[in-house]
Structures are given as C-alpha cells and as structure tokens.
Enzyme design. Structure first.
Site, PDB file in Angstrom:
ATOM      1  N   CYS A 103      38.326  80.013  28.002  1.00  0.00           N
ATOM      2  CA  CYS A 103      36.957  80.737  28.290  1.00  0.00           C
ATOM      3  C   CYS A 103      36.741  81.940  27.770  1.00  0.00           C
ATOM      4  CB  CYS A 103      36.667  80.323  29.946  1.00  0.00           C
ATOM      5  SG  CYS A 103      35.006  80.970  30.201  1.00  0.00           S
ATOM      6  N   LYS A 142      45.032  74.964  29.075  1.00  0.00           N
ATOM      7  CA  LYS A 142      43.804  74.628  28.184  1.00  0.00           C
ATOM      8  C   LYS A 142      43.738  75.887  27.294  1.00  0.00           C
ATOM      9  CE  LYS A 142      39.390  72.521  27.646  1.00  0.00           C
ATOM     10  NZ  LYS A 142      38.833  73.453  26.908  1.00  0.00           N
ATOM     11  N   HIS A 174      41.402  73.506  22.510  1.00  0.00           N
ATOM     12  CA  HIS A 174      39.844  73.546  22.023  1.00  0.00           C
ATOM     13  C   HIS A 174      40.002  74.092  20.560  1.00  0.00           C
ATOM     14  CE1 HIS A 174      35.377  74.561  22.668  1.00  0.00           C
ATOM     15  NE2 HIS A 174      35.835  74.289  21.580  1.00  0.00           N
ATOM     16  N   ASN A 214      40.225  69.035  22.017  1.00  0.00           N
ATOM     17  CA  ASN A 214      38.972  69.306  22.518  1.00  0.00           C
ATOM     18  C   ASN A 214      38.133  70.008  21.474  1.00  0.00           C
ATOM     19  OD1 ASN A 214      37.658  71.714  24.671  1.00  0.00           O
ATOM     20  ND2 ASN A 214      36.853  69.637  24.738  1.00  0.00           N
ATOM     21  N   GLY A 216      33.854  69.453  20.051  1.00  0.00           N
ATOM     22  CA  GLY A 216      33.032  68.840  18.937  1.00  0.00           C
ATOM     23  C   GLY A 216      33.032  67.361  19.236  1.00  0.00           C
ATOM     24  N   ARG A 237      30.571  68.393  26.469  1.00  0.00           N
ATOM     25  CA  ARG A 237      29.207  68.145  26.704  1.00  0.00           C
ATOM     26  C   ARG A 237      28.548  66.667  26.378  1.00  0.00           C
ATOM     27  NH1 ARG A 237      27.742  72.745  22.690  1.00  0.00           N
ATOM     28  NH2 ARG A 237      29.784  72.215  22.056  1.00  0.00           N
TER      29      ARG A 237
END
Length: 338
Positions: A103, A142, A174, A214, A216, A237
């Site tokens: 994050c 993550k 990500h 992760n 897109g 999302r």
C-alpha cells in the site's frame, strides 16, 4: 520450506481472490461476494496491527462464518506487534493471514509500513517470522515489484528470498512499482506500468512457492491467461465495480459445476443480512453501497442502481428496498450473467 508451505502451494483455494481494498472490502462487501462464488478467497480491508491489539476487535476482525475462505490482511512493521495481532486474530478463525507490503498511501508511509517496506526486506522477513510463530494458518505477503528508483529485478528478488527463508507460504505481487514520491495512492493504482513478466519470472525462480499476481486484471479470461504462468490471480476494482463477474468464477476458475447462481437466493440472503445489520444499529446503505454495480450491462440495471442509491439512504429504509431493486432487473439477463 515448511510442511504448511508445501500444502498451501498446491491448495486450489487461492487460484482466485478478491483483493483487500480499503473502504470497500468490509464484511458487507464480502458477504455479497460470497453469495456469488463459493471458492474465491476473500480478503478483509487492511487492519493495522496496533488497532487489532488495542481497538474494538469484534468490529475490526469479526466476520460471518459464511465468508470462508477469508483472509485477514494486517499492516505494520513491528514484529512483536504483528505477532500479537496474529494471536488475537487466531481466535476469529481466518483461513490466511497476509502482511501488507504494497500500500502506497501517505498514512501507511507515515507508519513505516506498506510499500515502503520493499526497501527493508530483512525487516519484512522478521515480521513474517513473528507472524508464523503465532499463526495456525498460512502466512502470506502482498507486495509491489519495487518502489521509486528500485530495480524490480533486485527489489522483488530480495524481498522474496527474505520472506521465503522465514517460511512465507505465498507471495501475492501487484505487478507495478509504487512511486512514493510524486504519485497519489490513486495514481499508483494506474500510472506505473504493469510488468506481468516480472511476476512470471518470480514464479520460475520459486516453483514450489505459491506466487499470485495482481494489478489491472479486468475479467476472468485475463485471469485464466495469468494462471498459465502463476498459481493465483487477485482481482481488485473489477470485482468490486462489476461483482457479477464473480458469479462465473466457480465454474471457469475452479471447475465447480454445482450450478449457476440463484439470483433470487442472492436477493433473499442480502435482505436477511441487511435486516440483521439494521437491527444491530446499522443502516441499510452500509450494505447496499456494495451492490450498486452488481448488474452492469443487464436490462434494468440503471433502475436497480437508482433504487439502491436513493432509497437506501432514507431514514427508516429497510431490506424491502433490496427486493424492489432486484425486481427491476430482467431475469433473462440474470441467467445470462450467471
């Protein structure tokens, strides 16, 4: 690698997961998603270790038993506090505990955790070691592929090497850098270019460790393509704004042919859930705000959204609002969606 790592690396459960998303993947969102998919792994919002220790534990960590399999994501950089948070969470019965090393928000940076920990792989490893000592379920990470001027080849390899040595059971990546200087958290979700190949190479380096990807990923066809290269796919999302896609996940991703989603049952389950929340002092829109994007492209979806958006915020609004919204959606479109 420990025995639990070998077991988890071949587990079918996390082939698909819904990403942890602040202000979105709360217990009401997860309850909705579980009505649509039996097998997809669901994540909580990030819970800061300090809050888990000193805050309202039921509010922060409680969840409905129907949400299983469900993972708790923790934020922090103090191994002792993270270990204590895991011990507290153990009583709640999560299926996985995840450490946030991805994050990029200012609040997370000010607490010296999240993506800035990509610069401190040895500290992350100590955190994982403390969490593993306290956990009775898999402990995962993550992360990003790097931050700011880091070389993703070196940064991701250094982090992976450190956490695997401490027994991390899986690494979710990500596939973007996080730019802590110059980009907002929102921009960090879109602006840095995706580098899926870097995650694929990580999997080649660690064939016996679960590696998930992760960033897109907009639909299940893309997820299936990634599964040719890695062990799991995490959708964020897209799963939130168009949760209807989760209704196809069990069949397409997990090979579960127990039949399509019964949308009337979904409606009834959400009404029961909303009623319980209202009786406990909550408001209908706490539940329905997660449902607004459910039927993209289905006849009647616009009216569905209007009803949920306007009527659920009125004083005294009850679960019958959900029934009225579902009644506007074309059943043929729902069948096709499933």
């Amino acid at each position: 690698m420990t025995e639990i790592s070998r077991t988890y690396a071949v587990s079918p459960l996390p082939r698909l997961s819904v990403a942890p998303m602040m202000d979105w993947t709360d217990r009401h969102c997860r309850f909705l998603h579980r009505q649509l998919t039996r097998n997809t792994l669901l994540y909580t919002e990030m819970v800061v270790a300090e809050a888990a220790i000193h805050g309202d534990r039921e509010r922060l960590l409680g969840f409905d038993a129907s949400e299983h399999p469900v993972a708790l994501q923790l934020g922090g950089s103090d191994p002792n506090k993270l270990g204590e948070a895991v011990r507290i969470a153990r009583d709640f019965g999560y299926d996985e505990i995840n450490l946030n090393v991805g994050c990029p928000s200012d609040r997370v940076q000010s607490g010296t955790f999240g993506a800035c920990l990509m610069r401190e792989p040895d500290l992350v490893a100590r955190c994982i070691g403390a969490m593993k000592m306290a956990a009775d379920v898999p402990v995962t990470v993550k992360c990003r592929i790097g931050v700011d001027e880091q070389d993703p080849e070196t940064a991701l390899s250094d982090l992976a090497r450190a956490v695997v040595a401490e027994g991390a059971d899986a690494i979710w990546v990500h596939a973007r850098k996080a730019w802590l200087e110059g980009l907002s958290p929102k921009e960090n979700r879109d602006v840095p270019p995706l580098d899926y190949d870097r995650v694929y190479r990580l999997k080649q380096d660690y064939p016996n460790i679960f590696i998930g990807i992760n960033g897109g990923i907009g639909d299940l066809n893309q997820a299936l393509e990634h599964l040719n290269h890695v062990d799991g796919v995490m959708i964020g999302r897209a799963a939130y704004h168009n949760a209807q896609l989760l209704a196809k996940a069990d069949r397409l991703i997990f090979g579960d042919d127990r039949g399509p989603v019964d949308w009337q049952e979904v409606c009834e389950a959400m009404m029961v859930h909303a009623d319980a929340h209202i009786r406990a002092g909550g408001r209908l829109n706490h539940v329905t705000r997660h449902m607004v994007g459910l039927f993209q492209g289905v006849r009647g979806a616009r009216r569905f959204r209007q009803i949920l958006s306007t009527e659920s915020t009125r004083p005294g609004a009850g679960p019958e609002v959900i029934a009225r919204a579902f009644a506007e959606v074309d059943p043929a479109g729902l069948t096709a969606a499933a």
